[in-house]
Design an enzyme around this catalytic site. Sequence first.
Site, PDB file in Angstrom:
ATOM      1  N   VAL A 149      41.585  26.398  32.137  1.00 39.16           N
ATOM      2  CA  VAL A 149      39.939  26.350  31.506  1.00 39.16           C
ATOM      3  C   VAL A 149      39.322  27.768  30.766  1.00 39.16           C
ATOM      4  O   VAL A 149      38.652  27.545  30.207  1.00 39.16           O
ATOM      5  CB  VAL A 149      40.117  26.614  33.352  1.00 39.16           C
ATOM      6  CG1 VAL A 149      39.996  25.538  33.936  1.00 39.16           C
ATOM      7  CG2 VAL A 149      39.763  28.092  33.492  1.00 39.16           C
ATOM      8  N   ILE A 169      39.206  37.236  50.744  1.00 42.00           N
ATOM      9  CA  ILE A 169      39.405  36.074  50.765  1.00 42.00           C
ATOM     10  C   ILE A 169      41.210  36.360  50.877  1.00 42.00           C
ATOM     11  O   ILE A 169      41.510  37.357  49.687  1.00 42.00           O
ATOM     12  CB  ILE A 169      39.547  35.275  50.639  1.00 42.00           C
ATOM     13  CG1 ILE A 169      37.581  35.087  50.286  1.00 42.00           C
ATOM     14  CG2 ILE A 169      39.932  33.279  51.441  1.00 42.00           C
ATOM     15  CD1 ILE A 169      37.277  34.806  51.801  1.00 42.00           C
ATOM     16  N   TYR A 192      35.059  41.642  35.623  1.00 43.11           N
ATOM     17  CA  TYR A 192      34.678  39.851  36.357  1.00 43.11           C
ATOM     18  C   TYR A 192      32.703  40.525  36.969  1.00 43.11           C
ATOM     19  O   TYR A 192      32.981  38.987  37.017  1.00 43.11           O
ATOM     20  CB  TYR A 192      35.437  40.267  37.252  1.00 43.11           C
ATOM     21  CG  TYR A 192      36.088  39.619  38.731  1.00 43.11           C
ATOM     22  CD1 TYR A 192      36.615  38.683  38.708  1.00 43.11           C
ATOM     23  CD2 TYR A 192      35.236  39.685  40.610  1.00 43.11           C
ATOM     24  CE1 TYR A 192      37.109  37.796  39.797  1.00 43.11           C
ATOM     25  CE2 TYR A 192      35.653  38.808  40.892  1.00 43.11           C
ATOM     26  CZ  TYR A 192      36.619  38.019  40.453  1.00 43.11           C
ATOM     27  OH  TYR A 192      36.621  37.457  42.280  1.00 43.11           O
ATOM     28  N   LYS A 207      31.389  36.727  36.849  1.00 38.86           N
ATOM     29  CA  LYS A 207      30.481  36.164  37.825  1.00 38.86           C
ATOM     30  C   LYS A 207      29.127  36.019  37.881  1.00 38.86           C
ATOM     31  O   LYS A 207      28.314  35.343  38.248  1.00 38.86           O
ATOM     32  CB  LYS A 207      31.606  36.947  39.224  1.00 38.86           C
ATOM     33  CG  LYS A 207      32.605  36.223  39.196  1.00 38.86           C
ATOM     34  CD  LYS A 207      33.097  35.113  39.309  1.00 38.86           C
ATOM     35  CE  LYS A 207      35.061  34.904  40.033  1.00 38.86           C
ATOM     36  NZ  LYS A 207      35.323  33.704  40.483  1.00 38.86           N
TER      37      LYS A 207
HETATM   38  P1  NAP Z   1      44.100  33.683  43.526  1.00 30.37           P
HETATM   39  O1  NAP Z   1      44.805  32.432  44.402  1.00 30.37           O
HETATM   40  O2  NAP Z   1      45.105  34.037  41.887  1.00 30.37           O
HETATM   41  O3  NAP Z   1      44.620  31.213  42.839  1.00 30.37           O
HETATM   42  C1  NAP Z   1      43.513  31.212  41.063  1.00 30.37           C
HETATM   43  C2  NAP Z   1      43.834  29.415  41.004  1.00 30.37           C
HETATM   44  O4  NAP Z   1      43.321  29.432  39.565  1.00 30.37           O
HETATM   45  C3  NAP Z   1      45.689  29.362  41.137  1.00 30.37           C
HETATM   46  O5  NAP Z   1      45.067  28.385  40.888  1.00 30.37           O
HETATM   47  C4  NAP Z   1      45.814  29.566  39.456  1.00 30.37           C
HETATM   48  O6  NAP Z   1      46.348  28.696  38.884  1.00 30.37           O
HETATM   49  C5  NAP Z   1      44.147  28.758  38.884  1.00 30.37           C
HETATM   50  N1  NAP Z   1      43.948  29.488  37.375  1.00 30.37           N
HETATM   51  C6  NAP Z   1      44.103  31.020  36.642  1.00 30.37           C
HETATM   52  N2  NAP Z   1      43.386  31.340  35.597  1.00 30.37           N
HETATM   53  C7  NAP Z   1      43.024  29.733  34.852  1.00 30.37           C
HETATM   54  C8  NAP Z   1      43.125  29.399  33.798  1.00 30.37           C
HETATM   55  N3  NAP Z   1      42.918  30.142  32.980  1.00 30.37           N
HETATM   56  N4  NAP Z   1      42.910  27.470  34.066  1.00 30.37           N
HETATM   57  C9  NAP Z   1      43.088  26.853  35.293  1.00 30.37           C
HETATM   58  N5  NAP Z   1      43.840  27.667  36.456  1.00 30.37           N
HETATM   59  C10 NAP Z   1      43.605  28.555  36.303  1.00 30.37           C
HETATM   60  O7  NAP Z   1      43.341  33.112  43.183  1.00 30.37           O
HETATM   61  P2  NAP Z   1      42.214  33.235  44.321  1.00 30.37           P
HETATM   62  O8  NAP Z   1      41.593  34.444  45.377  1.00 30.37           O
HETATM   63  O9  NAP Z   1      42.149  31.717  45.400  1.00 30.37           O
HETATM   64  O10 NAP Z   1      40.570  32.601  43.805  1.00 30.37           O
HETATM   65  C11 NAP Z   1      39.917  31.360  43.257  1.00 30.37           C
HETATM   66  C12 NAP Z   1      38.584  31.927  43.426  1.00 30.37           C
HETATM   67  O11 NAP Z   1      37.922  32.674  44.381  1.00 30.37           O
HETATM   68  C13 NAP Z   1      38.583  32.639  41.855  1.00 30.37           C
HETATM   69  O12 NAP Z   1      37.120  32.474  41.174  1.00 30.37           O
HETATM   70  C14 NAP Z   1      37.944  33.978  41.786  1.00 30.37           C
HETATM   71  O13 NAP Z   1      37.791  34.919  41.051  1.00 30.37           O
HETATM   72  C15 NAP Z   1      37.129  33.398  43.430  1.00 30.37           C
HETATM   73  N6  NAP Z   1      37.262  34.630  44.494  1.00 30.37           N
HETATM   74  C16 NAP Z   1      38.713  35.202  44.906  1.00 30.37           C
HETATM   75  C17 NAP Z   1      38.724  36.061  46.489  1.00 30.37           C
HETATM   76  C18 NAP Z   1      38.969  36.863  47.190  1.00 30.37           C
HETATM   77  O14 NAP Z   1      39.133  37.546  48.116  1.00 30.37           O
HETATM   78  N7  NAP Z   1      40.146  35.990  46.766  1.00 30.37           N
HETATM   79  C19 NAP Z   1      37.141  36.416  46.814  1.00 30.37           C
HETATM   80  C20 NAP Z   1      36.073  36.219  45.621  1.00 30.37           C
HETATM   81  C21 NAP Z   1      35.828  35.172  44.572  1.00 30.37           C
HETATM   82  P3  NAP Z   1      48.081  29.093  38.672  1.00 30.37           P
HETATM   83  O15 NAP Z   1      48.595  28.597  39.865  1.00 30.37           O
HETATM   84  O16 NAP Z   1      48.478  27.330  37.879  1.00 30.37           O
HETATM   85  O17 NAP Z   1      48.396  30.143  37.961  1.00 30.37           O
END
Ligand code: NAP
Length: 242
Positions: A60, A186, A153, A157
Amino acid sequence: MKCALVTGGSRGIGRAICAKMAAMGYYVLINYKTNTAEAEKTLQLVQDNGGEGELLQFDVADKEQIKDVLDGWMNANEAKDIEVLVNNAGIRDDSLMVWLKDEQWDSVIKTSLDSFFYVTRLVLEDMMLNRYGRIINVVSLSGIKGMPGQTNYSAAKAGVIGATKALAQEVGRSGITVNAVAPGFIKTDMTEILDEKELKRSIPVNRFGLPEEVAHAVGFLASKEAGYITGEVLSINGGLYT
Ligand code: NAP
């Protein structure tokens, strides 16, 4: 056939959102960057939820790949409408700003903010023609309050939050809502290295959240019944606002 496109659907929050979209009856387009094995597990989960879907691999952060793969898919699948778009893919690459490298700034901004623009612009035209759509952007508490060590970051956001509010006003008349969800901490790979025991003391609910709890809110905003909610940022943070 009605589809939901979830970016970053291979793991974490995105995987739980894919399962939710399947349970809501959508054909799920599972985007991911590199991790095909995990993306296949998400597809299995979609099928376990009685749904159908397919993998759509593109970075992306790369507008050429978005054009080639996503636009290519849309042209080849004219009978399938993307009715729900969840811009979920995101990365963090933290450093105090004084030491933040160009690449850390660029990659984080491209993955969250640029991707919002390039993916959404492609999908929007059909939604406008169909006079229906649901766009949900996964942002973060960091984009609302700012977090030290995360200027890149937080900026990415916060940028998506501004764009959410602006686009909501552009497309409301076309039956399209645009909202954001802002998770706190999360339990996913992204937060694996954090010390939950220590950090949970600052969270009123006294624990990290689950991906399914974010997915539940996304499902609500994606529902037809949420048609009078737009330009909103829904926090999912266990009460951790400050
Ligand atoms: P995660 O477990 O690290 O998973 C990240 C996902 O994004 C994976 O499916 C990864 O694909 C995909 N991804 C990363 N870079 C990409 C790219 N350039 N093109 C396509 N796909 C890409 O993250 P998460 O914690 O689920 O986070 C999901 C969203 O929630 C993010 O936007 C994050 O900023 C937001 N968020 C998370 C938290 C938290 O506490 N976890 C808090 C606030 C916001 P691959 O598997 O192929 O690497």
